[in-house]
Design an enzyme around this catalytic site. Sequence first.
Site, PDB file in Angstrom:
ATOM      1  N   LYS A  25       0.824  -1.210   0.000  1.00 34.64           N
ATOM      2  CA  LYS A  25       0.000   0.000   0.000  1.00 34.64           C
ATOM      3  C   LYS A  25       0.859   1.263   0.000  1.00 34.64           C
ATOM      4  O   LYS A  25       0.602   2.202  -0.753  1.00 34.64           O
ATOM      5  CB  LYS A  25      -0.959  -0.006   1.198  1.00 34.64           C
ATOM      6  CG  LYS A  25      -1.959   1.157   1.197  1.00 34.64           C
ATOM      7  CD  LYS A  25      -3.216   0.815   1.965  1.00 34.64           C
ATOM      8  CE  LYS A  25      -2.986   0.878   3.466  1.00 34.64           C
ATOM      9  NZ  LYS A  25      -3.113   2.265   3.993  1.00 34.64           N
ATOM     10  N   ARG A  30       2.884   5.884  -3.304  1.00 36.08           N
ATOM     11  CA  ARG A  30       4.018   6.683  -3.773  1.00 36.08           C
ATOM     12  C   ARG A  30       4.237   6.528  -5.271  1.00 36.08           C
ATOM     13  O   ARG A  30       4.615   7.491  -5.954  1.00 36.08           O
ATOM     14  CB  ARG A  30       5.272   6.310  -2.977  1.00 36.08           C
ATOM     15  CG  ARG A  30       5.244   6.858  -1.541  1.00 36.08           C
ATOM     16  CD  ARG A  30       6.205   6.125  -0.618  1.00 36.08           C
ATOM     17  NE  ARG A  30       6.269   6.732   0.713  1.00 36.08           N
ATOM     18  CZ  ARG A  30       5.342   6.551   1.656  1.00 36.08           C
ATOM     19  NH1 ARG A  30       4.277   5.794   1.412  1.00 36.08           N
ATOM     20  NH2 ARG A  30       5.485   7.126   2.838  1.00 36.08           N
ATOM     21  N   GLY A 102      -4.945   8.601   5.118  1.00 36.70           N
ATOM     22  CA  GLY A 102      -4.030   9.577   5.686  1.00 36.70           C
ATOM     23  C   GLY A 102      -2.809   9.774   4.812  1.00 36.70           C
ATOM     24  O   GLY A 102      -2.257  10.880   4.725  1.00 36.70           O
ATOM     25  N   ASP A 324       1.766  -0.830  11.835  1.00 38.22           N
ATOM     26  CA  ASP A 324       0.501  -1.345  11.314  1.00 38.22           C
ATOM     27  C   ASP A 324       0.224  -2.786  11.724  1.00 38.22           C
ATOM     28  O   ASP A 324      -0.879  -3.292  11.491  1.00 38.22           O
ATOM     29  CB  ASP A 324       0.474  -1.241   9.785  1.00 38.22           C
ATOM     30  CG  ASP A 324       0.241   0.177   9.313  1.00 38.22           C
ATOM     31  OD1 ASP A 324      -0.420   0.945  10.037  1.00 38.22           O
ATOM     32  OD2 ASP A 324       0.729   0.535   8.221  1.00 38.22           O
ATOM     33  N   ARG A 400      -7.178  -2.886   9.835  1.00 36.58           N
ATOM     34  CA  ARG A 400      -6.269  -3.772  10.574  1.00 36.58           C
ATOM     35  C   ARG A 400      -6.996  -4.436  11.760  1.00 36.58           C
ATOM     36  O   ARG A 400      -6.756  -5.596  12.073  1.00 36.58           O
ATOM     37  CB  ARG A 400      -5.057  -3.000  11.099  1.00 36.58           C
ATOM     38  CG  ARG A 400      -4.348  -2.134  10.089  1.00 36.58           C
ATOM     39  CD  ARG A 400      -3.561  -2.908   9.075  1.00 36.58           C
ATOM     40  NE  ARG A 400      -2.831  -1.985   8.206  1.00 36.58           N
ATOM     41  CZ  ARG A 400      -2.298  -2.303   7.040  1.00 36.58           C
ATOM     42  NH1 ARG A 400      -2.399  -3.534   6.577  1.00 36.58           N
ATOM     43  NH2 ARG A 400      -1.658  -1.401   6.311  1.00 36.58           N
TER      44      ARG A 400
END
Length: 440
Positions: A25, A30, A102, A324, A400
């Site tokens: 992810k 990016r 985010g 995470d 998550r």
Amino acid sequence: MSNDATIIEPLSGPLAGSARVPGDKSISHRAVLLSAMAEGTSHLSGVLDSDDVRSSIQAVSQLGAKADLAVQADGSLAGTVEGWGQAGPVQPDAPIDCGNSGTTARLLMGILAPWPIEVTLTGDDSLRRRPMRRNTAPLMKMGVRFKPAEADHLPITELGCPELRAITYDAPMASAQLKTAVLLAGVYAQGTTTLNEPAPSRNHTELMLPEYGVPTTAGTRMAEVTGPAVMRSSDLAVPGDPSSAAFLCAAALLKRGSDITVEGVSLNPARIGFVRTLERMGADIAEHIEGYEGKEPYGTIHVAFTEKLRGCEIPAQHFASILDEVPVLALVAAHARGVTVFRGVAELHNKECDRVRAIIDGLALMGVDAWEEGGDLFVEGDPALQLPRGLAFDAHGDHRIAMTWALAGLCGSVPVEVEGFECVAVSYPGFLDDVRKLVA
């Protein structure tokens, strides 16, 4: 049962064989965002098809990039992104909705910094509760203006500054999103922009910028870029997401008789802290590097059911590498002998939900003692743990957390309910299918 609860039935047998997880992810975001900034057309493959990444695709499209990414047979996205390059992004005709992402919101703040446009960033209810001042503060030092100036939450309107000042900034926390925003702004600033961190964070941006023609200097807790620089298009294949792989690994650890290999996954040292943690817990787990995509290592993770797990301590300086994965590691810790301590978990209060509270409350339903003390999270495990019947977990809109409680049901002996499970679409839409396909 609530109307939006999903019933998770126990697996019918152990997990075996090999699996691939969706694209990383962080790298997918990016790849889309840096390609939009670049001059020319980038060719991308293996991009994660999830709600969060689609938020980034939609955002760069609103800003004038041409993203032509289509779903492939394996469920990933592939295609081209034609960037705006030196012409810069266009003025969007509406606020940019970052959804639950985010990463999209915080990285866009750095991307928009050097351009003379006015852009409002917003998001869903969860994202509008997450802190943004950590990003706006250093960008304001570089010359960017925000309205409201002291805002810590979306919606925020950004007014770019065509004459950005390079800065040296000591970040108050280890945050790859903060670091990336400053570095991406620094690409266009006059001089060298340096960011120092109190602990290492994910370094995907430092590894990827050279692939787009921008040299960077990176250390354990430092990164810098010298501008102004011209970003050029790149071709990139996104490896599998280690954060998603962590859930398959945990399933194999907890389901008796399991033995699996996760293939094609990113093995960036900043991203596989969960492997190191599980090793300290005595897990039968190992990774093997098979190659590199640019400077990103990828390969396999092999993991097998482990009868005796033990509690361990994860120091605060290693926390960023498991940020995470703490929910699923807490679930593994619940089955280990002794107490597991996660040091310095304050950042988890500011994720998609208050993950510390969600972990403590969910484990309590399972009969496991967990508590927060002095900024640390403690989990007292029980190797003989058996779930009571009738468990109903709340995902709190956090992907998550949703996958963690689903694993409790998959690897247990009784069904559980997970309310709001559909939020897994943020990062791993096919999670349940992938686990069930591994049943021997």
